[in-house]
Design a protein around this motif. Structure first.
Motif, PDB file in Angstrom:
ATOM      1  N   LEU A   1       0.728  -1.171  -0.186  1.00  0.00           N
ATOM      2  CA  LEU A   1      -0.033  -0.019  -0.249  1.00  0.00           C
ATOM      3  C   LEU A   1       0.910   1.320  -0.027  1.00  0.00           C
ATOM      4  O   LEU A   1       0.792   2.094  -0.815  1.00  0.00           O
ATOM      5  N   ASN A   2       1.772   1.341   0.874  1.00  0.00           N
ATOM      6  CA  ASN A   2       2.608   2.667   1.113  1.00  0.00           C
ATOM      7  C   ASN A   2       3.622   2.826  -0.125  1.00  0.00           C
ATOM      8  O   ASN A   2       3.862   4.011  -0.463  1.00  0.00           O
ATOM      9  N   GLN A   3       3.945   1.791  -0.604  1.00  0.00           N
ATOM     10  CA  GLN A   3       4.979   1.889  -1.702  1.00  0.00           C
ATOM     11  C   GLN A   3       4.197   2.202  -2.940  1.00  0.00           C
ATOM     12  O   GLN A   3       4.296   3.172  -3.680  1.00  0.00           O
ATOM     13  N   MET A   4       2.843   1.713  -3.207  1.00  0.00           N
ATOM     14  CA  MET A   4       1.992   2.098  -4.200  1.00  0.00           C
ATOM     15  C   MET A   4       1.644   3.602  -4.091  1.00  0.00           C
ATOM     16  O   MET A   4       1.543   4.334  -5.079  1.00  0.00           O
ATOM     17  N   ARG A   5       1.312   4.134  -2.804  1.00  0.00           N
ATOM     18  CA  ARG A   5       0.704   5.473  -2.477  1.00  0.00           C
ATOM     19  C   ARG A   5       1.728   6.435  -2.979  1.00  0.00           C
ATOM     20  O   ARG A   5       1.534   7.399  -3.669  1.00  0.00           O
ATOM     21  N   THR A   6       2.986   6.380  -2.602  1.00  0.00           N
ATOM     22  CA  THR A   6       4.026   7.251  -2.627  1.00  0.00           C
ATOM     23  C   THR A   6       4.380   7.217  -4.259  1.00  0.00           C
ATOM     24  O   THR A   6       4.631   8.462  -4.950  1.00  0.00           O
TER      25      THR A   6
ATOM     26  N   TRP B   1       1.462  -9.727  -2.042  1.00  0.00           N
ATOM     27  CA  TRP B   1       0.691  -9.593  -1.235  1.00  0.00           C
ATOM     28  C   TRP B   1      -0.774 -10.087  -1.817  1.00  0.00           C
ATOM     29  O   TRP B   1      -1.893 -10.567  -1.385  1.00  0.00           O
ATOM     30  N   GLN B   2      -0.665 -10.438  -3.181  1.00  0.00           N
ATOM     31  CA  GLN B   2      -1.821 -11.083  -4.009  1.00  0.00           C
ATOM     32  C   GLN B   2      -2.968 -10.447  -3.590  1.00  0.00           C
ATOM     33  O   GLN B   2      -4.267 -10.986  -3.382  1.00  0.00           O
ATOM     34  N   ASP B   3      -3.247  -9.065  -3.460  1.00  0.00           N
ATOM     35  CA  ASP B   3      -4.379  -8.300  -3.261  1.00  0.00           C
ATOM     36  C   ASP B   3      -5.094  -8.003  -4.400  1.00  0.00           C
ATOM     37  O   ASP B   3      -4.477  -7.363  -5.689  1.00  0.00           O
ATOM     38  N   THR B   4      -6.525  -7.930  -4.785  1.00  0.00           N
ATOM     39  CA  THR B   4      -7.123  -7.899  -5.897  1.00  0.00           C
ATOM     40  C   THR B   4      -7.941  -6.459  -5.867  1.00  0.00           C
ATOM     41  O   THR B   4      -8.594  -6.002  -6.445  1.00  0.00           O
ATOM     42  N   SER B   5      -7.535  -5.651  -4.911  1.00  0.00           N
ATOM     43  CA  SER B   5      -8.162  -4.346  -4.719  1.00  0.00           C
ATOM     44  C   SER B   5      -7.841  -3.464  -6.043  1.00  0.00           C
ATOM     45  O   SER B   5      -6.885  -3.452  -6.316  1.00  0.00           O
ATOM     46  N   THR B   6      -8.732  -2.680  -6.287  1.00  0.00           N
ATOM     47  CA  THR B   6      -8.819  -1.582  -7.126  1.00  0.00           C
ATOM     48  C   THR B   6      -8.521  -0.110  -6.413  1.00  0.00           C
ATOM     49  O   THR B   6      -8.577  -0.155  -5.296  1.00  0.00           O
ATOM     50  N   PHE B   7      -8.054   0.620  -7.230  1.00  0.00           N
ATOM     51  CA  PHE B   7      -7.778   2.151  -6.593  1.00  0.00           C
ATOM     52  C   PHE B   7      -9.061   2.408  -5.858  1.00  0.00           C
ATOM     53  O   PHE B   7      -8.640   3.091  -4.785  1.00  0.00           O
TER      54      PHE B   7
ATOM     55  N   HIS C   1      -7.780  -8.763   1.693  1.00  0.00           N
ATOM     56  CA  HIS C   1      -7.327  -7.525   0.930  1.00  0.00           C
ATOM     57  C   HIS C   1      -6.278  -6.721   1.793  1.00  0.00           C
ATOM     58  O   HIS C   1      -6.519  -5.799   2.586  1.00  0.00           O
ATOM     59  N   ALA C   2      -5.008  -7.135   1.686  1.00  0.00           N
ATOM     60  CA  ALA C   2      -3.986  -6.721   2.608  1.00  0.00           C
ATOM     61  C   ALA C   2      -3.646  -5.140   2.497  1.00  0.00           C
ATOM     62  O   ALA C   2      -3.424  -4.533   3.407  1.00  0.00           O
ATOM     63  N   SER C   3      -3.974  -4.637   1.268  1.00  0.00           N
ATOM     64  CA  SER C   3      -3.815  -3.177   1.150  1.00  0.00           C
ATOM     65  C   SER C   3      -5.000  -2.440   1.607  1.00  0.00           C
ATOM     66  O   SER C   3      -4.713  -1.287   2.470  1.00  0.00           O
ATOM     67  N   GLN C   4      -6.033  -2.896   1.667  1.00  0.00           N
ATOM     68  CA  GLN C   4      -7.151  -2.173   2.471  1.00  0.00           C
ATOM     69  C   GLN C   4      -7.115  -2.093   3.953  1.00  0.00           C
ATOM     70  O   GLN C   4      -7.475  -1.160   4.679  1.00  0.00           O
ATOM     71  N   THR C   5      -6.539  -3.438   4.363  1.00  0.00           N
ATOM     72  CA  THR C   5      -6.337  -3.576   5.736  1.00  0.00           C
ATOM     73  C   THR C   5      -5.029  -2.631   6.220  1.00  0.00           C
ATOM     74  O   THR C   5      -5.235  -1.989   7.329  1.00  0.00           O
ATOM     75  N   ALA C   6      -4.054  -2.292   5.371  1.00  0.00           N
ATOM     76  CA  ALA C   6      -2.934  -1.434   5.638  1.00  0.00           C
ATOM     77  C   ALA C   6      -3.470  -0.046   5.740  1.00  0.00           C
ATOM     78  O   ALA C   6      -3.109   0.774   6.235  1.00  0.00           O
TER      79      ALA C   6
ATOM     80  N   GLY D   1      10.662   1.709   7.396  1.00  0.00           N
ATOM     81  CA  GLY D   1      10.026   1.181   6.106  1.00  0.00           C
ATOM     82  C   GLY D   1       8.996   2.371   5.319  1.00  0.00           C
ATOM     83  O   GLY D   1       8.958   3.378   5.685  1.00  0.00           O
ATOM     84  N   ASN D   2       8.438   1.842   4.420  1.00  0.00           N
ATOM     85  CA  ASN D   2       7.558   2.635   3.770  1.00  0.00           C
ATOM     86  C   ASN D   2       6.328   3.373   4.579  1.00  0.00           C
ATOM     87  O   ASN D   2       5.859   4.501   4.518  1.00  0.00           O
ATOM     88  N   MET D   3       5.819   2.490   5.295  1.00  0.00           N
ATOM     89  CA  MET D   3       4.653   2.949   6.172  1.00  0.00           C
ATOM     90  C   MET D   3       5.303   4.103   7.178  1.00  0.00           C
ATOM     91  O   MET D   3       4.598   5.210   7.365  1.00  0.00           O
ATOM     92  N   ALA D   4       6.398   3.783   8.029  1.00  0.00           N
ATOM     93  CA  ALA D   4       7.047   4.874   8.668  1.00  0.00           C
ATOM     94  C   ALA D   4       7.183   5.765   8.115  1.00  0.00           C
ATOM     95  O   ALA D   4       7.066   7.187   8.675  1.00  0.00           O
TER      96      ALA D   4
END
Length: 473
Positions: free
Chosen positions: A109-114, A141-147, A358-363, A382-385
């Motif tokens: 999530l945070n890598q994608m976000r930045t 993460w194998q997450d199927t979440s969309t934007f 959905h790991a990204s949504q949980t993050a 890390g990216n989150m921090a």
């Protein structure tokens, strides 16, 4: 950049006021927990009490001085600096061009976000329309979440409309137009992307295969970076968001086994050996810890917070995955701070079910609660921090220095009564005071120098931090 949370905040246009839906309602339930979180203080002690270990002898006699609220919760030494996100008078609104950039965001999530935020700036520099990014569905993460599952798509488009044109999808007439697939050079500056505009001579559409680390952190026009952030709402309740990186994969990846049983250490070694994309297989755990490369353990976090002066009643939200070893290791923190909470403790299984795969949504939930906290503490980098640090006050533990203090204390070379003094002295300049973003370490040259610069998202000073009138620093 970190600063006094009570004065102001920055809101990233990627995560905020979205249209009500079952998913967003569930998310808000979690966030509301963060806002009313002190209700839990009286009820949580009984829940944890039965499973707690006896207090660890290390701190039996250690009673640190209790500091006032202003020192515990507020950023110090602001020097009259304050957050600002308004563009300068020289900034001009972006022009609408019939040129398009599509991008596939990669990573967690945070890598994608930045990376997405970088691509907003890249599209602005290249005078292009940005198509809503595709999220990584093939990574670890194998997450199927969309934007739109994670971010407020409409807000994202509307907030940036004066800076760059963003559309939900390509116009139909362009769907079959030949496109150039481009891997932009990592950590490139303004001149590089201005040079890349020559691609528009032969192409109307550029597809960017990866979004991470596309943009340099320094030496960009201030307005390019200012437009990526805005104010966050302030909250009155006080709690610590602890990014406790004591998960199985993190410990295995770093090779850190301090405080673990022989069986646990062996389990981590086997996991590291079997994970193909982890290049380093043989790691000396002792050297890792002494060098400050290991996540702080739950026990060490408890010692650290007490030394800083936070009382046992402090509420701590754990922004992390499953803690390795479960309560056997977590109790080393809860024995000192019983008011430790996870999102699972304040949301029903039905409310959390949409996020389960959905790991990204949980993050994203952990991210929102972290930036709304009064103090954020990452036990490892890390990216989150880095992403959270750029929004609000963050206390960055000096892992290498703390290990030295803890080892001296355990060896009897340091008195318990003086631990608080040494910890606070060690972290005098690591508790949220504003400072200019750091460049690469001395002696580093070439592309590596740009890569090792401190991230803009971690510290947006000077672009998004301004001086009050008459301020001298």
């Amino acid at each position: 950049m970190v600063y006094n949370r009570r004065n102001s905040h920055l809101r990233n246009p990627l995560i905020c006021n979205r249209k009500p839906s079952f998913l967003s309602i569930s998310a808000y339930v979690i966030i509301l927990f963060a806002l009313s979180i002190f209700v839990f203080i009286l009820s949580s002690k009984d829940i944890l009490e039965d499973e707690q270990k006896k207090p660890i002898p290390l701190l039996d006699k250690f009673k640190p001085e209790q500091l006032g609220d202003d020192k515990l919760w507020e950023a110090s030494f602001s020097h009259g600096l304050h957050p600002c996100a308004k563009p300068t008078s020289k900034y001009k609104a972006g022009q609408v061009w019939d040129r398009y950039i599509t991008v596939r965001s990669n990573g967690g999530l945070n890598q994608m976000r930045t990376g997405i935020a970088d691509m907003v700036a890249v599209a602005r520099i290249m005078n292009a329309t940005l198509v809503i990014p595709q999220l990584d569905k093939r990574s670890f993460w194998q997450d199927t979440s969309t934007f739109s599952d994670i971010f407020d798509e409409l807000h994202f488009i509307k907030t940036l409309q004066q800076n760059v044109r963003i559309v939900k999808e390509l116009p139909k007439e362009l769907e079959n137009v030949p496109r150039i697939r481009k891997h932009f050079t990592s950590w490139s500056g303004m001149s590089y992307y201005e040079e890349m505009t020559h691609l528009w001579k032969d192409h109307q559409l550029i597809h960017v295969a990866k979004s991470d680390s596309r943009l340099a952190n320094n030496d960009l026009p201030v307005d390019i970076q200012k437009k990526l952030v805005e104010r966050l709402r302030s909250r009155a309740e006080r709690y610590i968001a602890l990014h406790l990186r004591y998960e199985k994969d993190m410990l295995s990846f770093t090779g850190c086994t301090y405080g673990l049983t022989d069986a646990e250490s062996e389990e981590l070694r086997i996991m590291r050996e079997k994970t193909n994309h982890w290049k380093i297989k043989n790691i000396n755990s002792t050297e890792q810890r002494i060098g400050g490369f290991c996540p702080i353990t739950p026990k060490e976090v408890g010692v650290f917070l007490q030394a800083l002066g936070y009382p046992p009643s402090t509420l701590i939200y754990i922004a992390a995955g499953d803690i390795y070893g479960g309560n056997a290791h977590l109790s080393e923190l809860t024995s000192r701070y019983p008011n430790v909470v996870f999102k699972e403790m304040h949301a029903t299984a039905e409310e959390l079910n949409p996020f389960s795969k959905h790991a990204s949504q949980t993050a994203a939930l952990d991210y929102i609660i972290s930036i709304e906290s009064d103090v954020f503490i990452p036990s490892h980098s890390g990216n989150m921090a880095r992403a959270v640090e750029g929004h609000r006050r963050t206390i960055i533990p000096d892992r290498k220095g703390l290990v030295e203090l803890f080892d001296r204390l355990e060896a009897g070379e340091l008195r318990e009564s003086s631990l608080s003094y040494h910890v606070r002295k060690l972290h005098k300049n690591r508790q949220g005071a504003p400072r200019k973003r750091e460049g690469a370490p001395p002696g580093i040259k070439g592309r590596a120098r740009v890569k090792l610069e401190e991230s803009f998202y971690q510290n947006p000073y000077p672009e998004c931090i301004c001086k009050s009138k008459g301020t001298v620093i």
